[in-house]
Design a protein around this motif. Structure first.
Motif, PDB file in Angstrom:
ATOM      1  N   ASP A   1      -2.746  -4.645  -6.610  1.00  0.00           N
ATOM      2  CA  ASP A   1      -3.133  -3.458  -5.850  1.00  0.00           C
ATOM      3  C   ASP A   1      -2.025  -2.414  -5.943  1.00  0.00           C
ATOM      4  OD1 ASP A   1      -4.050  -1.554  -4.124  1.00  0.00           O
ATOM      5  OD2 ASP A   1      -3.706  -2.737  -2.298  1.00  0.00           O
TER       6      ASP A   1
ATOM      7  N   ASP B   1      -1.858   0.464  -4.743  1.00  0.00           N
ATOM      8  CA  ASP B   1      -1.676   1.225  -3.512  1.00  0.00           C
ATOM      9  C   ASP B   1      -0.523   0.680  -2.668  1.00  0.00           C
ATOM     10  OD1 ASP B   1      -3.806   2.798  -4.231  1.00  0.00           O
ATOM     11  OD2 ASP B   1      -5.235   1.841  -2.871  1.00  0.00           O
TER      12      ASP B   1
ATOM     13  N   ARG C   1      -1.355   7.529  -4.084  1.00  0.00           N
ATOM     14  CA  ARG C   1      -2.461   7.793  -5.010  1.00  0.00           C
ATOM     15  C   ARG C   1      -2.133   8.915  -5.987  1.00  0.00           C
ATOM     16  NH1 ARG C   1      -7.644   5.816  -3.582  1.00  0.00           N
ATOM     17  NH2 ARG C   1      -7.297   3.684  -2.841  1.00  0.00           N
TER      18      ARG C   1
ATOM     19  N   GLN D   1      -0.075   7.678  -8.921  1.00  0.00           N
ATOM     20  CA  GLN D   1      -0.708   6.725  -9.828  1.00  0.00           C
ATOM     21  C   GLN D   1      -1.307   7.410 -11.058  1.00  0.00           C
ATOM     22  OE1 GLN D   1      -3.365   3.970  -7.785  1.00  0.00           O
ATOM     23  NE2 GLN D   1      -2.019   3.973  -5.977  1.00  0.00           N
TER      24      GLN D   1
END
Length: 398
Positions: free
Chosen positions: A55, A57, A62, A65
């Protein structure tokens, strides 16, 4: 010369995203291979692999990423965990970043190359630079020592760790974040490996496909991973009261100077590399408690490594295990993940079984079926790569 301790580890692998979880999965002997939607949807002949359940996150906002491809995300996350585990402060002086990779950002470059030119993202260059991941780790942790990238195919992880150890041993730096990454579970990369006959075709039972050292092996299963270790001078680690996992005691690397993808059939250079790593650690072969083999589950590689092990240990090999039966082949990241696991197993005196191995290579003692209890002792970890790259690490649990 300084002795070099391991004071932090971080792992993002198919077997688990912590060292504890990965170690437990290896001891279970259960493969992580499964069919993957992106490969099934592309209609490939090989549609399975060993992915990381990860994950992003938990590590990256965000908006960040978008500028980090999956290989870099895995690598930065594993490095973050290693740094936190070691209690390394931000901006630690005389600290290097040593990163290995076999494929780098190949998957992203292939995807970008398929785009219409007007749609190529503005961040393409900093995302696809071969040194991008080492740079990202350096920036995230304020590390202004050498930030180096090593590309020796599937030996890259072991080489990065070994070269970092040497830099600390001879006083060029005091500590390092060292490890490797690779993530190539894409239709492009799978097709490329499949086209040279490297991959297993056991699509009817992916969990049985990776069969290191087994007579019925037919190729490797592709995986992805990242792993990093914090290395530092042993006297410094003891002085600051750090938890010490063990020592990187020996390292050697050499080239077959033979074929671009096939190892030397007699394993002569691989055996010499193992002996050189033992010599570097000041150990005789009988001091090794077990071997973490490279063992990709391809016909040529496993046969050559078995012969090399028999050469290195003429009195009979110590117990041999191969993690790739569980994790698949992690390419350049393999040597780093396996170094972490090898040291953990050496410290606990418990050798994991080689998944899917039933019979084969009688000249070596392959652990299979169930874990094997051994005395606490140093471990030899082998890594070999396309191009004839050989690397060996000796890790001592102290």
């Amino acid at each position: 010369m300084h002795r070099v301790a391991v004071t932090g580890v971080g792992v993002k692998s198919p077997a688990g995203t912590t060292a504890d979880a990965a170690h437990a999965r290896l001891l279970s002997g259960r493969s992580t291979a499964r069919h993957l939607p992106q490969l099934v949807g592309a209609g490939l002949k090989v549609t399975f692999g060993c992915p990381v359940d990860f994950d992003p996150d938990a590590y990256f906002p965000r908006h960040r990423q978008r500028h980090l491809d999956r290989p870099t995300q895995l690598a930065c996350a594993a490095a973050d965990d290693a740094v936190a585990d070691a209690g390394l402060p931000h901006g630690a002086e005389r600290t290097g970043v040593y990163v290995g990779t076999g494929g780098g950002h190949t998957a992203l470059s292939a995807a970008m190359g398929a785009l219409p030119l007007p749609k190529v993202p503005v961040a393409t260059v900093p995302m696809t630079m071969p040194n991008a991941t080492a740079a990202r780790i350096s920036i995230r942790h304020g590390l202004r020592g050498p930030a180096l990238t090593f590309a020796t195919a599937c030996a890259s992880g072991a080489v990065a760790i070994g070269e970092a150890m040497m830099a600390i041993r001879y006083g060029r730096i005091d500590r390092a974040v060292a490890g490797a990454f690779d993530s190539m579970l894409t239709p492009f990369a799978v097709t490329a490996f499949s086209s040279i006959g490297a991959l297993s075709r056991r699509g009817e039972a992916p969990e049985l496909a990776s069969r290191p050292f087994d007579d019925d092996r037919d190729g490797f299963v592709l995986g992805e991973a990242a792993a990093f270790l914090v290395l530092e001078r042993l006297d410094d680690a003891r002085a600051r009261g750090a938890a010490i996992y063990g020592e990187v005691a020996g390292y050697a690397t050499a080239a077959d100077a033979g074929h671009i993808v096939k190892p030397l059939e007699d394993g002569a250079v691989a055996a010499a590399t193992m002996r050189a790593a033992l010599d570097d650690a000041g150990l005789r072969p009988e001091a090794i408690g077990h071997v973490n083999a490279h063992a990709t589950a391809t016909q040529f590689n496993d046969r050559a490594e078995a012969l090399a092990l028999a050469r290195c240990f003429p009195g009979g090999t110590p117990p041999v295990t191969a993690n790739k039966g569980v994790t698949g082949h992690l390419l350049g990241a393999g040597g780093a993940v396996e170094a972490v696991m090898a040291l953990r197993c050496a410290a606990e005196g418990l050798v994991p079984p080689t998944a899917n191995h039933t019979a084969g290579n009688p000249e070596i003692d392959v652990v299979h079926g169930a874990p094997r209890r051994i005395d606490r002792a140093p471990v030899l970890s082998n890594s070999f790569g396309f191009g004839g790259h050989n690397a060996g690490l000796v890790l001592d649990p102290l």
